[in-house]
Design a protein around this motif. Structure first.
Motif, PDB file in Angstrom:
ATOM      1  N   MET B   1      70.494 126.722  -1.035  1.00 43.22           N
ATOM      2  CA  MET B   1      70.898 128.094  -1.372  1.00 43.22           C
ATOM      3  C   MET B   1      69.705 128.883  -1.907  1.00 43.22           C
ATOM      4  O   MET B   1      68.948 128.382  -2.726  1.00 43.22           O
ATOM      5  CB  MET B   1      72.011 128.051  -2.440  1.00 43.22           C
ATOM      6  N   ASN B   2      69.560 130.110  -1.404  1.00 45.19           N
ATOM      7  CA  ASN B   2      68.486 130.972  -1.906  1.00 45.19           C
ATOM      8  C   ASN B   2      68.979 131.776  -3.094  1.00 45.19           C
ATOM      9  O   ASN B   2      70.018 132.416  -3.027  1.00 45.19           O
ATOM     10  CB  ASN B   2      68.038 131.944  -0.817  1.00 45.19           C
ATOM     11  N   GLU B  13      71.699 136.085  -7.885  1.00 48.20           N
ATOM     12  CA  GLU B  13      72.832 135.829  -6.991  1.00 48.20           C
ATOM     13  C   GLU B  13      72.420 134.897  -5.858  1.00 48.20           C
ATOM     14  O   GLU B  13      71.245 134.771  -5.524  1.00 48.20           O
ATOM     15  CB  GLU B  13      73.367 137.149  -6.409  1.00 48.20           C
ATOM     16  N   GLY B  14      73.412 134.241  -5.281  1.00 52.22           N
ATOM     17  CA  GLY B  14      73.200 133.415  -4.111  1.00 52.22           C
ATOM     18  C   GLY B  14      74.467 133.430  -3.292  1.00 52.22           C
ATOM     19  O   GLY B  14      75.507 133.917  -3.747  1.00 52.22           O
ATOM     20  N   TRP B  15      74.385 132.934  -2.044  1.00 48.24           N
ATOM     21  CA  TRP B  15      75.573 132.917  -1.204  1.00 48.24           C
ATOM     22  C   TRP B  15      75.911 131.479  -0.871  1.00 48.24           C
ATOM     23  O   TRP B  15      75.064 130.709  -0.450  1.00 48.24           O
ATOM     24  CB  TRP B  15      75.349 133.711   0.081  1.00 48.24           C
ATOM     25  N   THR B  24      72.694 132.811 -14.202  1.00 45.84           N
ATOM     26  CA  THR B  24      71.700 133.253 -15.181  1.00 45.84           C
ATOM     27  C   THR B  24      70.735 132.095 -15.375  1.00 45.84           C
ATOM     28  O   THR B  24      71.101 130.932 -15.143  1.00 45.84           O
ATOM     29  CB  THR B  24      72.326 133.621 -16.536  1.00 45.84           C
ATOM     30  N   LYS B  25      69.514 132.418 -15.793  1.00 47.24           N
ATOM     31  CA  LYS B  25      68.520 131.359 -15.942  1.00 47.24           C
ATOM     32  C   LYS B  25      68.521 130.866 -17.377  1.00 47.24           C
ATOM     33  O   LYS B  25      68.258 131.631 -18.307  1.00 47.24           O
ATOM     34  CB  LYS B  25      67.142 131.885 -15.559  1.00 47.24           C
ATOM     35  N   ILE B  38      71.625 125.008 -10.262  1.00 45.53           N
ATOM     36  CA  ILE B  38      70.486 124.670  -9.423  1.00 45.53           C
ATOM     37  C   ILE B  38      69.249 124.833 -10.293  1.00 45.53           C
ATOM     38  O   ILE B  38      68.938 125.931 -10.729  1.00 45.53           O
ATOM     39  CB  ILE B  38      70.404 125.597  -8.194  1.00 45.53           C
ATOM     40  N   ASP B  39      68.555 123.736 -10.569  1.00 42.69           N
ATOM     41  CA  ASP B  39      67.453 123.728 -11.540  1.00 42.69           C
ATOM     42  C   ASP B  39      67.935 124.357 -12.846  1.00 42.69           C
ATOM     43  O   ASP B  39      68.919 123.920 -13.405  1.00 42.69           O
ATOM     44  CB  ASP B  39      66.229 124.465 -10.978  1.00 42.69           C
ATOM     45  N   ASP B  40      67.241 125.436 -13.273  1.00 43.86           N
ATOM     46  CA  ASP B  40      67.638 126.052 -14.534  1.00 43.86           C
ATOM     47  C   ASP B  40      68.673 127.149 -14.346  1.00 43.86           C
ATOM     48  O   ASP B  40      69.116 127.775 -15.305  1.00 43.86           O
ATOM     49  CB  ASP B  40      66.404 126.641 -15.239  1.00 43.86           C
TER      50      ASP B  40
END
Lengths: 212, 218
Positions: B1-2, B13-15, B24-25, B38-40
């Motif tokens: 996911m991007n 945002e991602g799809w 949020t990071k 996804i990661d942070d």
């Protein structure tokens, strides 16, 4: 000291102060409600498992009588043969039900002791289980003490109360206090509920605001 | 996911399966509520947060920026609060709630985050916690009370001039017998006495009978 640390310290103190002993009443009645559901499920399961061995006994409605009959393990008409392992498995289940039953009795006794310390008058007028359910629904002894008696009367009948407000259907006459003998056995149940809720309202106010 | 930036600061945002997902990071890599991550980048679930639901419903402005000071009324367990804490980074957020049980959960999150401070208090009575908060840039209010707007007005003393207000209104707790749209209009009228209402969005289907307001102090 910066503002964050001050707030953390102050909140920790406030949190401990804010918790009163009536939360134990609420938690104990939650436990008892869970145990009642558990026992009903287990007994109906046991009834099915024993039903092929003695169909007649499995038709007994009363839980205590059913359990004492099953303990005898007497094969009835239309029953099929169970091996030793089958019987052992059913007996294990029955022992578990006995355990849960005795746990429920212990919890009920603890609840009664607790209420004798915290709200003796409520215990006298409503009984342990109904009194504790009222405290639970009100969200604490303080909230219950500040409620008018008409609201105590319909605690536990929120669904039908909001239905009344939305659609103008008949308002509820009683909530959990219906389980009290003086209401469920009365001829005029609405009047009895009004009477009982008035009594409870006075008593719980004395418990909370009066001298101990 | 991007994962891409949105027009709002600190929200990504991602799809996934043709569904828009917000993130949020996390500032310290912590994921307090075991959300999908996804990661942070931690998912900002619209079913659990009214702010995220408002963003999915295309609200025009989310005035949360880095290094802001925020007063959060009705923080509960701290789900939205933890995400706002990710967005403001080195700012400060005062999280207030009334019930001791939920403040217990909130307390442990605040202990681990340098930019959050818990307060156990009643938003109806600002004098009790007056000495424990600063002047703030934004007030976020999410309390389901009948006199919600009055409570907000009492707390406006903590808001700087031109500061923003984010407000989630639950129509059921104001009056169950009236239609939600009527109540939202009445609330908007009441708000515009002291504030400028910038945008409002109803939060169906994520929250039933809720409306989200963005306002600015005059």
């Amino acid at each position: 000291m910066d503002l964050r640390e001050l707030n953390l310290k102050k909140t920790a103190e406030d949190m401990q102060k804010a918790i009163t002993r009536d939360i134990f009443i609420i938690q104990t009645i939650h436990t008892i409600d869970l145990l009642i559901i558990e026992i009903n499920k287990l007994v109906s399961n046991l009834r099915e498992r024993y039903g092929y061995y003695n169909p007649k006994v499995s038709r007994i409605q009363d839980h205590a009588e059913l359990l004492s009959e099953i303990k005898k393990f007497r094969k009835g008409d239309l029953g099929i043969d169970y091996t030793m392992e089958d019987k052992g498995s059913v007996a294990d289940l029955m022992r578990e039900i006995d355990n849960v039953n005795s746990l429920k009795t212990v919890q009920e006794k603890y609840l009664e002791d607790l209420m004798r310390q915290e709200c003796p008058k409520l215990l006298f007028s409503a009984g342990a289980l109904i009194g504790a359910r009222l405290v639970d629904l009100a969200g604490g002894l303080k909230n219950l003490a500040q409620m008018p008696s008409s609201r105590i009367q319909i605690l536990g009948a929120e669904k039908s109360l909001f239905k009344h407000l939305k659609t103008r259907s008949k308002p509820p006459r009683f909530g959990v206090i219906f389980n009290h003998e003086s209401v469920s056995k009365a001829d005029n149940k609405g009047k009895a509920a009004r009477h009982l809720s008035g009594k409870i309202s006075i008593d719980v106010k004395q418990d909370y605001f009066g001298e101990k | 996911m991007n994962i891409e930036k949105t027009k709002f600061i600190g929200i990504f945002e991602g799809w996934q399966d043709k569904k828009r997902v917000f993130f949020t990071k996390s500032i310290d890599g912590k994921n307090f509520f075991n959300e999908f991550c996804i990661d942070d980048y931690i998912e900002f679930n619209p079913k659990r947060s009214k702010l995220s639901a408002a963003i999915i419903k295309k609200i025009s402005l989310v005035p949360i920026k880095e290094n802001m000071k925020i007063l959060y009324l009705g923080a509960a367990h701290g789900y939205t609060a933890s995400h706002i804490s990710n967005m403001i980074k080195n700012g400060m957020m005062f999280c207030l709630d009334f019930a001791p049980r939920v403040v217990r959960d909130l307390y442990f999150i605040c202990e681990e985050r340098k930019n959050m401070a818990p307060i156990l208090g009643d938003a109806n009575d600002p004098d009790a916690y007056k000495s424990r908060v600063e002047q703030v840039d934004l007030i976020y209010q999410d309390i389901a009370q009948k006199n919600q707007v009055e409570i907000l007005f009492k707390n406006l003393q903590f808001l700087k001039n031109n500061g923003h207000v984010l407000l989630a209104v639950k129509s059921r707790s104001i009056d169950v017998t009236k239609r939600p749209a009527e109540i939202f209009n009445a609330v908007e009228k009441q708000l515009s006495q002291k504030l400028k209402v910038i945008d409002k969005k109803e939060l169906d289907p994520f929250e039933k009978d809720h409306c989200f307001f963005v306002c600015q102090k005059r």
